[in-house]
Design a protein around this motif. Structure first.
Motif, PDB file in Angstrom:
ATOM      1  N   VAL A 245       0.858  -1.190   0.000  1.00 31.56           N
ATOM      2  CA  VAL A 245       0.000   0.000   0.000  1.00 31.56           C
ATOM      3  C   VAL A 245       0.892   1.238   0.000  1.00 31.56           C
ATOM      4  N   THR A 246       0.699   2.074  -0.987  1.00 35.08           N
ATOM      5  CA  THR A 246       1.445   3.334  -1.023  1.00 35.08           C
ATOM      6  C   THR A 246       0.514   4.454  -0.581  1.00 35.08           C
ATOM      7  N   VAL A 247       0.961   5.193   0.427  1.00 35.36           N
ATOM      8  CA  VAL A 247       0.130   6.228   1.039  1.00 35.36           C
ATOM      9  C   VAL A 247       0.741   7.594   0.739  1.00 35.36           C
ATOM     10  N   SER A 248      -0.085   8.520   0.238  1.00 36.89           N
ATOM     11  CA  SER A 248       0.387   9.896   0.013  1.00 36.89           C
ATOM     12  C   SER A 248      -0.001  10.736   1.211  1.00 36.89           C
ATOM     13  N   VAL A 249       0.999  11.383   1.801  1.00 34.59           N
ATOM     14  CA  VAL A 249       0.732  12.210   2.987  1.00 34.59           C
ATOM     15  C   VAL A 249       1.219  13.630   2.758  1.00 34.59           C
ATOM     16  N   GLU A 250       0.619  14.536   3.530  1.00 34.60           N
ATOM     17  CA  GLU A 250       1.058  15.924   3.481  1.00 34.60           C
ATOM     18  C   GLU A 250       1.407  16.352   4.906  1.00 34.60           C
ATOM     19  N   ASP A 251       2.635  16.852   5.078  1.00 33.51           N
ATOM     20  CA  ASP A 251       3.018  17.391   6.387  1.00 33.51           C
ATOM     21  C   ASP A 251       3.728  18.727   6.170  1.00 33.51           C
ATOM     22  N   LYS A 252       4.410  19.228   7.207  1.00 38.50           N
ATOM     23  CA  LYS A 252       4.994  20.579   7.073  1.00 38.50           C
ATOM     24  C   LYS A 252       6.073  20.645   5.992  1.00 38.50           C
ATOM     25  N   ASN A 253       6.590  19.492   5.601  1.00 40.51           N
ATOM     26  CA  ASN A 253       7.612  19.478   4.544  1.00 40.51           C
ATOM     27  C   ASN A 253       7.025  19.308   3.145  1.00 40.51           C
ATOM     28  N   GLY A 254       5.699  19.256   3.066  1.00 41.48           N
ATOM     29  CA  GLY A 254       5.071  19.072   1.760  1.00 41.48           C
ATOM     30  C   GLY A 254       4.539  17.657   1.591  1.00 41.48           C
ATOM     31  N   GLU A 255       4.393  17.219   0.345  1.00 38.97           N
ATOM     32  CA  GLU A 255       3.801  15.902   0.079  1.00 38.97           C
ATOM     33  C   GLU A 255       4.877  14.841  -0.049  1.00 38.97           C
ATOM     34  N   SER A 256       4.603  13.649   0.459  1.00 33.66           N
ATOM     35  CA  SER A 256       5.542  12.533   0.287  1.00 33.66           C
ATOM     36  C   SER A 256       4.752  11.224   0.297  1.00 33.66           C
ATOM     37  N   GLN A 257       5.466  10.132   0.061  1.00 35.16           N
ATOM     38  CA  GLN A 257       4.790   8.832   0.000  1.00 35.16           C
ATOM     39  C   GLN A 257       5.447   7.846   0.957  1.00 35.16           C
ATOM     40  N   LEU A 258       4.626   6.977   1.494  1.00 36.34           N
ATOM     41  CA  LEU A 258       5.116   5.926   2.390  1.00 36.34           C
ATOM     42  C   LEU A 258       4.534   4.607   1.898  1.00 36.34           C
ATOM     43  N   THR A 259       5.266   3.511   2.116  1.00 33.96           N
ATOM     44  CA  THR A 259       4.760   2.215   1.658  1.00 33.96           C
ATOM     45  C   THR A 259       4.661   1.238   2.831  1.00 33.96           C
ATOM     46  N   PHE A 260       3.543   0.518   2.887  1.00 35.75           N
ATOM     47  CA  PHE A 260       3.296  -0.444   3.977  1.00 35.75           C
ATOM     48  C   PHE A 260       2.815  -1.771   3.409  1.00 35.75           C
ATOM     49  N   ASP A 261       2.991  -2.834   4.218  1.00 34.24           N
ATOM     50  CA  ASP A 261       2.373  -4.119   3.854  1.00 34.24           C
ATOM     51  C   ASP A 261       0.866  -4.046   4.041  1.00 34.24           C
ATOM     52  N   ILE A 262       0.469  -3.427   5.173  1.00 33.88           N
ATOM     53  CA  ILE A 262      -0.962  -3.295   5.457  1.00 33.88           C
ATOM     54  C   ILE A 262      -1.211  -1.912   6.051  1.00 33.88           C
ATOM     55  N   LEU A 263      -2.372  -1.365   5.717  1.00 30.43           N
ATOM     56  CA  LEU A 263      -2.754  -0.036   6.217  1.00 30.43           C
ATOM     57  C   LEU A 263      -4.075  -0.160   6.978  1.00 30.43           C
TER      58      LEU A 263
END
Ligand code: FAD
Ligand code: AMP
Length: 475
Positions: free
Chosen positions: A256-274
Motif C-alpha cells: 500500500v502506497t500512502v500519500s501524505v502531506e506534512d509541514k515538509n510538503g507531500e511525500s509517499q510511504l509504503t506499507f504491507d498493510i494499512l
C-alpha cells in the motif's frame, strides 16, 4: 398479523442487548433484532463490542503484551527465555474462542430472560411497526410494539481516496484477524483504536507508523498524560507522526502506497498493510422508513433528547448511533435507563462521569474534565499528582511509569477530573468515578484507607497532594 411486543430493540450491541435484558427483567415482553453472524456462521449477538471491538482487541492486546514483556521486561526479574515465538493463528483462534463464548453467553441470557431473538435486518416504519428481513433469506416478518429502542451502533469512517479492500487496506475488523505479523503496518489516526491496534502488531514485531493529521497527540486526554504517554509509546517503537494528513492510498503489487502531506510538503510511504482508524460514524443505513418519524442530526446521529427519546413517540435510541462518547459502557447505561423509563421508573445518565480508557501499556484512563478544559472554562482549581515511580506496588511489579493527576475545585474541593497513566489505570479509575458520582472531594479520597501495597495508593497520594500533603513525594 404483526406479532406484538411491549419492547422491540433493534441492534444487540452493548446498548441493545443490555436494554433488552433490563426490559425483560422488568416484566416487559421483549424482542431483539440483530444482523451479526459469527465466524462460525451462527448468530452472534453482542454487536461491535463483543465481535470486532472491545473484547477481541483486549484479547490481542493481552496476548501481545505477554509476548512483549517476555522479551523486554522479564529479564529484570531474572527470567530468561530463549527463542520466544508467537503463533499468530493460535493467538487469533484464542481471541475467536473468547468472542464465541461471550456472544453465546448473550444468546443464553436472551433465552433465560425469555427475549425473542431475530437474526435479521430490522426496519422501523410508521406507528412503531417493525419489519424484520431474516438473514437466512426467509420471508420478512412484521412486528409491532408499544416501545422501540434503536441501538444500531456505528461503523468506521472512510476517508476519500482510501478504499477498504479488507486485505491491504483494512478497518478494525481486518486488523483483528491477520494471519501473520505484517513487516510494516501503517495506521491512519492516532486515536483510541489506532493506538490499541498499532500497539498489538508493534509488540509482535511489525514496524508501525501512525499518521495523525492533528498537530497534538491525543488532544482529548489531559496534556500531562498525553505528553508522557507519547514518550512511552515512542520508546516502545511506535512511530507517531503528528501533523501528517493522509491524502490517498493505493494498492499495487501487494503493497500500500500512502500519500501524505506534512509541514515538509507531500511525500509517499509504503506499507504491507494499512489500517484506517479515523473514527466511527452512526450506522443507520436501512434502519428507518421515510415515514418512521425519527429525525437524524446534521452529523447523522439519531436525534434524541436528554432522556434518549427520538422525535417519534415511543421510539428511543441509545449507544453509538446517538450523541455522546462512543463507548460500550455509555451505550449500556443508556440502554438500562431507557428500559427503566419505559417501565415507568425514574432514570438518568450522568454524562459527566463516563470513564474513558485506552488499553495501551501503560493504560490511559480518565473521568471528568482535563486541566485544559477547566482553564478554558475559567474554573479555579487545585491540582494534585503522584508518580507511580514512588509507589511500592508499582515498583515491585516493574510498573513504575506514569502518574495519577487529580483536579479539584479551588473553593469546594469537589473532584472535577482524574487522569491516570499507568498499569491497571482502567481499574483504578472506578474509585474516582464513584467519588465523583457522590460529588466527593479530594479530602474525601485523602481520608479513606487504601490497602498497602496497592496501585490505588497513588490515587490516595494524588488526593493528598491536592492539599500539598502527599507523604511519599515532595510537595
Ligand atoms: P454496536 O456495538 O455497534 O452494536 C450495534 C448492533 O446493531 C450491531 O450488531 C449491528 O449489526 C446491529 N444493527 C445495526 N443496524 C441494524 C438493523 N437495522 N437491524 C438489525 N441489527 C442492526 N468501547 C469501550 O467502551 N471500551 C473499549 O475497550 C472499546 N474498544 C473498542 C475497540 C475497537 C477496535 C472498536 C471498533 C470499538 C471499541 N469500543 C470500545 C467502542 C464500542 O465497541 C462501541 O462504543 C459499542 O460497541 C457501541 O455499542 P452499541 O450497542 O451502540 O453499538
Ligand atoms: P478516534 O476518533 O479516537 O478513533 O481518532 C481518529 C483520529 O484520526 C483523529 O485523531 C483524527 O485527527 C485522525 N484523522 C482523521 N482523518 C485523518 C487523515 N486523513 N489523516 C490522518 N489522520 C486523520
Amino acid at each position: 398479523m404483526a406479532e406484538k411486543f411491549d419492547v422491540i430493540v433493534i441492534g444487540a450491541g452493548p446498548g441493545g442487548y443490555v436494554a433488552a435484558i433490563r426490559a425483560a427483567q422488568l416484566g416487559l415482553k421483549t424482542a431483539c433484532i440483530d444482523l451479526f453472524t459469527g465466524k462460525d456462521g451462527k448468530p452472534a449477538p453482542g454487536g461491535t463490542c463483543l465481535n470486532v471491538g472491545c473484547i477481541p482487541s483486549k484479547a490481542l492486546l493481552d496476548s501481545s503484551k505477554y509476548f512483549y514483556q517476555l522479551q523486554h521486561d522479564y529479564s529484570a526479574h531474572g527470567i530468561s527465555v530463549q527463542n520466544a515465538s508467537m503463533d499468530v493463528p493460535l493467538m487469533i483462534a484464542r481471541k475467536d474462542d473468547i468472542v464465541k463464548k461471550l456472544t453465546g453467553g448473550v444468546g443464553q441470557l436472551f433465552k433465560g430472560n425469555k427475549i425473542t431473538y431475530y437474526q435479521g435486518k430490522g426496519k422501523l416504519k410508521a406507528g412503531r411497526q417493525v419489519e424484520v428481513t431474516p438473514v437466512d433469506g426467509s420471508e420478512p416478518l412484521a412486528l409491532d410494539a408499544d416501545n422501540i429502542i434503536l441501538a444500531s451502533g456505528s461503523i468506521p469512517i472512510q476517508i476519500p481516496n482510501v478504499e477498504f479492500d479488507g486485505e491491504y487496506i483494512v478497518d478494525n475488523v481486518g486488523a483483528l484477524d491477520f494471519a501473520s505479523v505484517p513487516a510494516s503496518f501503517g495506521v491512519i489516526g492516532a486515536g483510541v483504536v489506532g493506538l490499541e491496534l498499532g500497539s498489538v502488531w508493534n509488540r509482535l514485531g511489525a514496524e508501525v507508523i501512525l499518521l495523525e493529521a492533528l498537530p497534538d497527540f491525543l488532544p482529548i486526554a489531559d496534556k500531562d498524560v498525553s505528553k508522557q504517554a507519547a514518550r512511552e509509546f515512542k520508546k516502545q517503537g511506535l512511530d507517531i507522526r503528528l501533523g501528517t494528513l493522509v491524502k490517498s492510498a493505493q494498492v499495487k503489487d501487494g503493497q500500500v502506497t500512502v500519500s501524505v502531506e506534512d509541514k515538509n510538503g507531500e511525500s509517499q510511504l509504503t506499507f504491507d498493510i494499512l489500517l484506517v482508524s479515523v473514527g466511527r460514524k452512526p450506522f443507520t443505513d436501512g434502519l428507518l422508513s421515510d415515514d418512521s418519524g425519527v429525525q437524524l442530526t446534521e452529523q447523522g446521529q439519531i436525534q434524541v433528547d436528554e432522556k434518549s427519546r427520538t422525535t417519534a413517540a415511543g421510539v428511543w435510541a441509545v449507544g453509538d448511533c446517538v450523541r455522546g462518547p462512543m463507548l460500550a459502557h455509555k451505550a449500556s447505561e443508556e440502554g438500562i435507563a431507557v428500559a427503566e423509563l419505559i417501565a415507568g421508573k425514574p432514570a438518568h445518565i450522568h454524562f459527566d462521569t463516563v470513564p474513558w480508557v485506552i488499553y495501551t501499556d501503560p493504560e490511559i484512563a480518565w473521568v471528568g474534565k482535563t486541566e485544559q478544559e477547566l482553564q478554558a472554562a475559567g474554573v479555579e482549581y487545585n491540582v494534585g499528582s503522584f508518580p507511580f515511580a514512588a509507589n511500592g506496588r508499582a515498583l515491585a511489579g516493574g510498573h513504575g511509569t506514569g502518574l495519577v493527576k487529580m483536579l479539584a475545585d479551588a473553593e469546594t474541593d469537589e473532584i472535577l477530573g482524574v487522569h491516570i497513566l499507568g498499569t491497571n489505570a482502567s481499574e483504578l479509575i472506578s474509585e474516582c468515578v464513584v467519588a465523583m458520582e457522590f460529588q466527593g472531594s479530594s479530602e474525601d479520597l485523602a481520608s479513606m484507607i487504601h490497602a498497602h501495597p496497592t496501585l490505588s495508593e497513588a490515587v490516595h497520594e494524588a488526593a493528598l497532594h491536592v492539599d500539598k500533603r502527599a507523604v511519599h513525594r515532595g510537595n
